[in-house]
Enzyme design. Sequence first.
Site, PDB file in Angstrom:
ATOM      1  N   LYS A 140      20.789  10.328  68.126  1.00  0.00           N
ATOM      2  CA  LYS A 140      22.174  10.121  68.565  1.00  0.00           C
ATOM      3  C   LYS A 140      23.210  11.035  67.926  1.00  0.00           C
ATOM      4  O   LYS A 140      24.394  10.879  68.168  1.00  0.00           O
ATOM      5  CB  LYS A 140      22.618   8.660  68.369  1.00  0.00           C
ATOM      6  CG  LYS A 140      21.854   7.677  69.205  1.00  0.00           C
ATOM      7  CD  LYS A 140      22.499   6.311  69.183  1.00  0.00           C
ATOM      8  CE  LYS A 140      21.962   5.487  68.060  1.00  0.00           C
ATOM      9  NZ  LYS A 140      22.466   4.133  68.061  1.00  0.00           N
ATOM     10  N   ASP A 141      22.797  11.986  67.102  1.00  0.00           N
ATOM     11  CA  ASP A 141      23.749  12.922  66.498  1.00  0.00           C
ATOM     12  C   ASP A 141      23.119  14.302  66.371  1.00  0.00           C
ATOM     13  O   ASP A 141      23.386  15.048  65.436  1.00  0.00           O
ATOM     14  CB  ASP A 141      24.203  12.402  65.132  1.00  0.00           C
ATOM     15  CG  ASP A 141      25.317  13.243  64.503  1.00  0.00           C
ATOM     16  OD1 ASP A 141      26.018  13.971  65.247  1.00  0.00           O
ATOM     17  OD2 ASP A 141      25.478  13.196  63.267  1.00  0.00           O
ATOM     18  N   LEU A 142      22.283  14.671  67.334  1.00  0.00           N
ATOM     19  CA  LEU A 142      21.591  15.950  67.281  1.00  0.00           C
ATOM     20  C   LEU A 142      22.580  17.085  67.561  1.00  0.00           C
ATOM     21  O   LEU A 142      23.341  17.036  68.522  1.00  0.00           O
ATOM     22  CB  LEU A 142      20.466  15.969  68.319  1.00  0.00           C
ATOM     23  CG  LEU A 142      19.389  17.025  68.162  1.00  0.00           C
ATOM     24  CD1 LEU A 142      18.618  16.816  66.853  1.00  0.00           C
ATOM     25  CD2 LEU A 142      18.436  16.971  69.334  1.00  0.00           C
ATOM     26  N   THR A 178      26.903   9.208  59.615  1.00  0.00           N
ATOM     27  CA  THR A 178      27.214  10.629  59.534  1.00  0.00           C
ATOM     28  C   THR A 178      28.587  10.930  60.120  1.00  0.00           C
ATOM     29  O   THR A 178      29.095  10.188  60.958  1.00  0.00           O
ATOM     30  CB  THR A 178      26.165  11.481  60.281  1.00  0.00           C
ATOM     31  OG1 THR A 178      26.203  11.143  61.667  1.00  0.00           O
ATOM     32  CG2 THR A 178      24.773  11.282  59.716  1.00  0.00           C
TER      33      THR A 178
END
Length: 181
Positions: free
Chosen positions: A40-42, A66
């Site tokens: 979900k934060d690539l 993050t």
Amino acid sequence: GSTLRQQMEGRPMNSRHALDLAAQVADALAHAHANGVIHKDLSPDTIVETTKGSAKVLDFGMSAWTRGGQTRALAAAAPHSVGADAVGVLSYVSPEQARGVGVDGRTDLFSLGAIVYEMLTGMNPFAGPDALTTLANITDRAPQAPTALNPELPKLLDIVLLRAVATLVLIASAPLLQPQL
């Protein structure tokens, strides 16, 4: 090692090297998804190439903590409150994340498609001058074919990459698919 963002520096990477790294990241995502973990934060900041040439994906399952994950959540909830400095994070957000709806593994595939597109062309397919334009590009605009930006790429990559970044756009209003057991 160095992050993909450091390696790209706004220009296309060597296509063979970029595709090798992309395959390694896809393998890592497949393993994570098989174990119920969605990144979900690539982004190019969460992918590092070691000095031995191995791709490592950082911050798996950490998106709630993050900076990138928090920026994505804030953009979905209140897009007008996100500053211009968020474009670097938001350029890899899936349409579902941009709309603040449920996500599954396809979110990571969309982000990977945007990253590979940038690795091969030197340009992010969705980045705009500000956060709102970037989010609108993701939810409402199909990017240019990669070969239009880098004619040295094989035409087949147009199909693969445009499919990767379009998959969620086409089904964004549909309910998430549930695996059949």
